[in-house]
Design a protein around this motif. Sequence first.
Motif, short mmCIF file in Angstrom:
data_model
loop_
_atom_site.label_atom_id
_atom_site.label_comp_id
_atom_site.label_asym_id
_atom_site.label_seq_id
_atom_site.Cartn_x
_atom_site.Cartn_y
_atom_site.Cartn_z
N ASP A 1 0.82 -1.21 0.00
CA ASP A 1 0.00 0.00 0.00
C ASP A 1 0.86 1.26 0.00
O ASP A 1 0.56 2.22 -0.72
N LEU A 2 1.91 1.27 0.80
CA LEU A 2 2.80 2.43 0.85
C LEU A 2 3.52 2.61 -0.48
O LEU A 2 3.66 3.73 -0.98
N MET A 3 3.96 1.50 -1.08
CA MET A 3 4.64 1.59 -2.38
C MET A 3 3.71 2.12 -3.45
O MET A 3 4.11 2.91 -4.30
N GLU A 4 2.44 1.72 -3.38
CA GLU A 4 1.45 2.21 -4.33
C GLU A 4 1.28 3.73 -4.18
O GLU A 4 1.21 4.46 -5.18
N GLU A 5 1.20 4.19 -2.93
CA GLU A 5 1.09 5.64 -2.69
C GLU A 5 2.32 6.38 -3.21
O GLU A 5 2.20 7.46 -3.81
N LEU A 6 3.49 5.81 -2.96
CA LEU A 6 4.73 6.43 -3.43
C LEU A 6 4.76 6.50 -4.95
O LEU A 6 5.10 7.53 -5.53
N ASP A 7 4.39 5.41 -5.61
CA ASP A 7 4.36 5.40 -7.08
C ASP A 7 3.37 6.42 -7.62
O ASP A 7 3.63 7.07 -8.64
N HIS A 8 2.24 6.59 -6.93
CA HIS A 8 1.25 7.60 -7.34
C HIS A 8 1.85 9.00 -7.22
O HIS A 8 1.69 9.83 -8.12
N LEU A 9 2.56 9.26 -6.12
CA LEU A 9 3.21 10.56 -5.93
C LEU A 9 4.27 10.81 -7.01
O LEU A 9 4.37 11.91 -7.55
N ILE A 10 5.03 9.78 -7.34
CA ILE A 10 6.07 9.88 -8.38
C ILE A 10 5.43 10.28 -9.70
O ILE A 10 5.92 11.18 -10.40
N GLU A 11 4.34 9.62 -10.06
CA GLU A 11 3.66 9.94 -11.31
C GLU A 11 3.06 11.34 -11.28
O GLU A 11 3.19 12.11 -12.22
N GLU A 12 2.42 11.66 -10.14
CA GLU A 12 1.75 12.95 -9.99
C GLU A 12 2.73 14.12 -10.09
O GLU A 12 2.43 15.15 -10.70
N ARG A 13 3.89 13.98 -9.49
CA ARG A 13 4.88 15.07 -9.46
C ARG A 13 5.91 14.99 -10.57
O ARG A 13 6.74 15.88 -10.70
N GLY A 14 5.91 13.91 -11.32
CA GLY A 14 6.80 13.80 -12.46
C GLY A 14 8.24 13.44 -12.14
O GLY A 14 9.16 13.82 -12.88
N TYR A 15 8.46 12.72 -11.07
CA TYR A 15 9.83 12.27 -10.76
C TYR A 15 10.31 11.30 -11.82
O TYR A 15 9.52 10.53 -12.37
N GLN A 16 11.61 11.30 -12.07
CA GLN A 16 12.19 10.40 -13.06
C GLN A 16 12.29 8.97 -12.53
O GLN A 16 12.27 8.03 -13.30
N ASN A 17 12.44 8.84 -11.19
CA ASN A 17 12.56 7.50 -10.60
C ASN A 17 12.22 7.55 -9.11
O ASN A 17 12.06 8.63 -8.54
N ARG A 18 12.14 6.39 -8.50
CA ARG A 18 11.79 6.29 -7.08
C ARG A 18 12.85 6.93 -6.19
O ARG A 18 12.53 7.53 -5.17
N SER A 19 14.11 6.78 -6.56
CA SER A 19 15.20 7.32 -5.72
C SER A 19 15.09 8.83 -5.56
O SER A 19 15.27 9.34 -4.45
N GLU A 20 14.78 9.53 -6.63
CA GLU A 20 14.64 10.99 -6.54
C GLU A 20 13.50 11.37 -5.60
O GLU A 20 13.63 12.28 -4.79
N ALA A 21 12.39 10.67 -5.71
CA ALA A 21 11.24 10.96 -4.85
C ALA A 21 11.56 10.68 -3.39
O ALA A 21 11.28 11.49 -2.51
N ILE A 22 12.20 9.56 -3.12
CA ILE A 22 12.53 9.20 -1.74
C ILE A 22 13.55 10.18 -1.17
O ILE A 22 13.44 10.58 -0.01
N ARG A 23 14.52 10.63 -1.97
CA ARG A 23 15.48 11.63 -1.48
C ARG A 23 14.77 12.92 -1.10
O ARG A 23 15.04 13.52 -0.05
N ASP A 24 13.83 13.38 -1.96
CA ASP A 24 13.09 14.60 -1.64
C ASP A 24 12.24 14.44 -0.38
O ASP A 24 12.18 15.34 0.46
N LEU A 25 11.58 13.31 -0.25
CA LEU A 25 10.77 13.06 0.95
C LEU A 25 11.65 12.99 2.20
O LEU A 25 11.27 13.50 3.25
N ALA A 26 12.82 12.38 2.09
CA ALA A 26 13.74 12.31 3.23
C ALA A 26 14.22 13.72 3.60
O ALA A 26 14.26 14.07 4.79
N ARG A 27 14.56 14.53 2.63
CA ARG A 27 14.99 15.91 2.91
C ARG A 27 13.88 16.70 3.60
O ARG A 27 14.12 17.43 4.57
N ALA A 28 12.65 16.55 3.12
CA ALA A 28 11.52 17.26 3.73
C ALA A 28 11.31 16.80 5.16
O ALA A 28 11.09 17.62 6.07
N GLY A 29 11.38 15.51 5.39
CA GLY A 29 11.21 14.98 6.74
C GLY A 29 12.31 15.42 7.68
O GLY A 29 12.06 15.77 8.84
#
Length: 145
Positions: free
Chosen positions: A11-39
């Motif tokens: 379920d969490l991976m599905e949410e993350l993939d939805h966020l990646i698509e919604e925000r236009g990230y090139q890959n999962r690593s970029e999205a996770i790095r941004d989320l880690a920085r924000a946190g």
Amino acid sequence: MQRVTVTLDDDLMEELDHLIEERGYQNRSEAIRDLARAGLGQAKRETGNQSNCFGVLSYVYDHAARDLARRLTSTFHSHHDLTIASMHVHLDHDNCLEIGILKGPTSEVQHFADHVIAERSVRHGSLQIVPQAPKGDTEGESHEH
């Protein structure tokens, strides 16, 4: 750069993939790095203030997870000085929602919340911090209760 392996539930991976698509990230690593920085930025803001605060800790957990309910209760009892009130809600057959109202030094409230949220089988944990105004720093007239 370091490579890290992280296990996420479906379920969490599905949410993350939805966020990646919604925000236009090139890959999962970029999205996770941004989320880690924000946190990390939020954590610095929350723990950098040593004044007192109120906190609203909410989290969902699997009530059937081995010894989890006992560990959570023990944690709250060990920090009874920070806990003002709590509420327990049965969401469905497997999940419970707990909300704790906390009060104390910001760093202690944050540390306590981090400990609760980090417990295995705790999901969707969050802490909202509300700074406590210093005495004599209230609007209008002061009064005794």
